[in-house]
Structure formats: structure tokens, C-alpha cells
Design a protein around this motif. Structure first.
Motif, short mmCIF file in Angstrom:
data_model
loop_
_atom_site.label_atom_id
_atom_site.label_comp_id
_atom_site.label_asym_id
_atom_site.label_seq_id
_atom_site.Cartn_x
_atom_site.Cartn_y
_atom_site.Cartn_z
N ALA A 265 58.84 12.41 2.86
CA ALA A 265 60.15 13.50 3.34
C ALA A 265 59.85 15.16 4.05
CB ALA A 265 60.46 13.55 2.12
N GLY A 266 57.89 14.87 4.11
CA GLY A 266 57.45 16.13 4.70
C GLY A 266 57.19 17.19 3.02
N LEU A 267 57.49 16.79 2.35
CA LEU A 267 56.79 17.81 1.20
C LEU A 267 56.16 17.69 1.41
CD1 LEU A 267 59.71 16.71 -1.86
CD2 LEU A 267 60.19 17.44 0.94
N LEU A 268 55.24 16.56 1.76
CA LEU A 268 53.46 17.24 1.49
C LEU A 268 52.88 16.91 2.81
CD1 LEU A 268 52.44 15.13 -1.34
CD2 LEU A 268 52.56 16.93 -1.89
N ARG A 269 51.13 17.05 3.08
CA ARG A 269 50.99 16.95 4.70
C ARG A 269 50.30 15.51 4.61
NH1 ARG A 269 45.69 20.96 3.61
NH2 ARG A 269 45.06 19.30 2.27
N ARG A 270 49.83 15.28 5.18
CA ARG A 270 49.27 13.91 6.15
C ARG A 270 48.21 13.96 5.26
NH1 ARG A 270 50.60 10.45 10.55
NH2 ARG A 270 48.90 8.65 10.60
N VAL A 271 48.70 12.70 4.43
CA VAL A 271 47.56 12.89 3.78
C VAL A 271 46.53 12.18 4.07
CG1 VAL A 271 46.66 11.30 1.06
CG2 VAL A 271 49.34 11.89 1.40
N GLU A 272 45.04 12.56 3.76
CA GLU A 272 43.98 11.92 4.01
C GLU A 272 43.34 10.38 4.03
OE1 GLU A 272 40.81 14.36 3.55
OE2 GLU A 272 41.81 16.39 4.56
N MET B 51 66.17 22.10 -6.60
CA MET B 51 66.00 22.34 -5.22
C MET B 51 66.15 21.00 -4.41
SD MET B 51 62.94 24.46 -2.87
CE MET B 51 63.16 26.20 -3.96
N PRO B 52 67.13 21.40 -3.47
CA PRO B 52 66.95 20.61 -2.95
C PRO B 52 65.87 20.00 -1.82
CG PRO B 52 69.59 21.62 -2.47
CD PRO B 52 68.26 22.54 -3.59
N ILE B 53 65.40 18.14 -1.33
CA ILE B 53 65.38 17.93 -0.43
C ILE B 53 64.51 19.01 0.34
CG2 ILE B 53 63.76 15.93 0.88
CD1 ILE B 53 63.30 15.58 -2.57
N ALA B 54 65.84 18.89 1.07
CA ALA B 54 65.78 19.56 2.61
C ALA B 54 65.01 21.61 2.58
CB ALA B 54 67.08 19.61 3.08
N ASP C 18 44.83 20.91 -2.75
CA ASP C 18 45.50 21.62 -2.42
C ASP C 18 46.87 20.88 -2.30
OD1 ASP C 18 44.59 20.79 0.17
OD2 ASP C 18 44.69 22.23 1.30
N ASP C 19 47.23 19.43 -1.74
CA ASP C 19 47.74 18.62 -1.63
C ASP C 19 48.13 18.61 -3.47
OD1 ASP C 19 47.09 18.34 1.09
OD2 ASP C 19 45.84 15.93 0.28
N VAL C 20 47.86 18.08 -3.77
CA VAL C 20 47.77 18.32 -5.68
C VAL C 20 48.67 19.59 -6.05
CG1 VAL C 20 47.04 17.95 -8.32
CG2 VAL C 20 46.19 16.69 -5.86
N GLU C 21 47.52 21.02 -6.11
CA GLU C 21 48.55 21.83 -6.34
C GLU C 21 49.90 22.20 -6.09
OE1 GLU C 21 46.05 25.21 -4.72
OE2 GLU C 21 44.43 24.87 -7.37
N LEU C 22 50.26 21.59 -4.52
CA LEU C 22 51.54 22.05 -4.06
C LEU C 22 52.69 21.07 -4.88
CD1 LEU C 22 53.48 23.18 -1.77
CD2 LEU C 22 52.95 21.18 -0.21
N LEU C 23 51.64 20.08 -3.95
CA LEU C 23 52.58 18.40 -5.46
C LEU C 23 53.09 19.12 -6.50
CD1 LEU C 23 54.00 15.97 -5.61
CD2 LEU C 23 52.16 14.63 -5.76
N HIS C 24 52.24 20.56 -7.54
CA HIS C 24 53.37 20.13 -8.50
C HIS C 24 53.63 21.77 -8.74
CE1 HIS C 24 52.21 22.07 -12.83
NE2 HIS C 24 52.60 23.33 -12.05
N LEU C 25 53.79 22.19 -7.37
CA LEU C 25 55.30 23.01 -7.93
C LEU C 25 56.45 22.66 -6.60
CD1 LEU C 25 56.18 26.20 -7.14
CD2 LEU C 25 54.76 26.44 -4.90
N VAL C 26 56.11 21.37 -6.07
CA VAL C 26 57.38 20.88 -5.12
C VAL C 26 57.87 20.30 -6.97
CG1 VAL C 26 57.53 18.18 -4.19
CG2 VAL C 26 56.54 20.44 -3.20
N ARG C 27 57.24 19.01 -7.49
CA ARG C 27 57.73 18.86 -8.82
C ARG C 27 58.51 19.43 -9.79
NH1 ARG C 27 59.65 13.74 -9.35
NH2 ARG C 27 59.35 14.55 -11.75
N CYS C 28 58.37 20.86 -9.86
CA CYS C 28 58.48 21.85 -10.76
C CYS C 28 60.16 22.16 -10.07
CB CYS C 28 57.67 23.64 -11.03
SG CYS C 28 58.75 25.16 -11.06
#
Length: 132
Positions: A27-34, A62-65, A46-56
């Protein structure tokens, strides 16, 4: 802190299924995973930190878009910080409104509970004392 996390570790940390984690990637919520040299997906700190905020944000409806737009701002760099603040402030306002609505609904429910408890109290006969 470690440099990389496996999909299983990340999924467990956030109580997600691996399918949900892959969905967030697609869905583009995370960058391309290594990938590791062996080809396994791995997440950076930093992927994990962003995912924490995304989950919150997702857990607060908050809508996916909008999440995708926010994630793109994060990936675009620090020059987007003012835009990120604006997105988060808008979400905070909507969340505050929703919390106020829920508190109003909660008060109505509590009033009805109190009413029904009063009705039940009126119906319950007083215990009779036995005499010997």
C-alpha cells in the motif's frame, strides 16, 4: 538497538499478521523493504519507527490513502516536516472531535444504565426478616 528486524519480529512487535505487514508494504506505507544477502526481507530501525507511527495513526482511524500520503512525505525528506505537522494536526483535530462524540455517547449510555438500575431496584422486593 539492532540494525535489522525480520518480518516475524516486526509482526510480533506490533501484533500484526505477516499478511498485514505485506499489505502495508504494498500500500506504500513503508518504503521498499531491504533484503538480506540470502534474499529474506528485513526491516531497518527507521522502518520499524515509521511502522509504529503508522499503526498509531491507523488505530485512530486515519484512512489508508492519507497514511500513504504521510508516508510519502516522510520518505521525501526533512523539507516536508511542515506538511507532516499539518497532516498530524488535522488528524489530531478529527480525533479530538471523535473523542468528544464518544464521550457524549458514553454519557447517554451511562444515563440509561443508571435508569435501568433504578427500575430494577424498585422491582426488587425488600427482604423479609424471619422471626423465630
Amino acid at each position: 538497538m539492532r540494525d535489522y528486524y525480520t518480518p516475524g519480529e516486526v509482526a510480533e512487535r506490533f501484533a500484526l499478521t505477516l499478511d498485514t505487514l505485506r499489505y502495508y508494504e504494498k500500500a506504500g506505507l513503508l518504503r521498499r523493504v531491504e533484503r538480506s544477502p540470502s534474499g529474506h526481507r528485513r526491516y531497518r530501525t527507521d522502518d520499524v519507527e515509521l511502522l509504529h507511527l503508522v499503526r498509531c495513526l491507523r488505530d485512530t482511524d486515519m484512512p489508508i490513502a492519507r497514511l500513504r500520503d504521510f508516508a510519502e512525505l516522510v520518505r521525501a525528506g526533512d523539507h516536508t516536516v511542515p506538511d507532516r505537522v499539518e497532516v498530524l494536526q488535522g488528524h489530531q483535530r478529527r480525533l479530538d472531535e471523535r473523542i468528544a462524540e464518544l464521550r457524549d455517547r458514553q454519557a447517554v449510555i451511562q444515563h440509561k444504565i443508571d435508569y435501568y438500575l433504578g427500575v430494577l431496584a424498585e422491582r426488587t422486593p425488600e427482604p423479609v426478616e424471619e422471626t423465630i
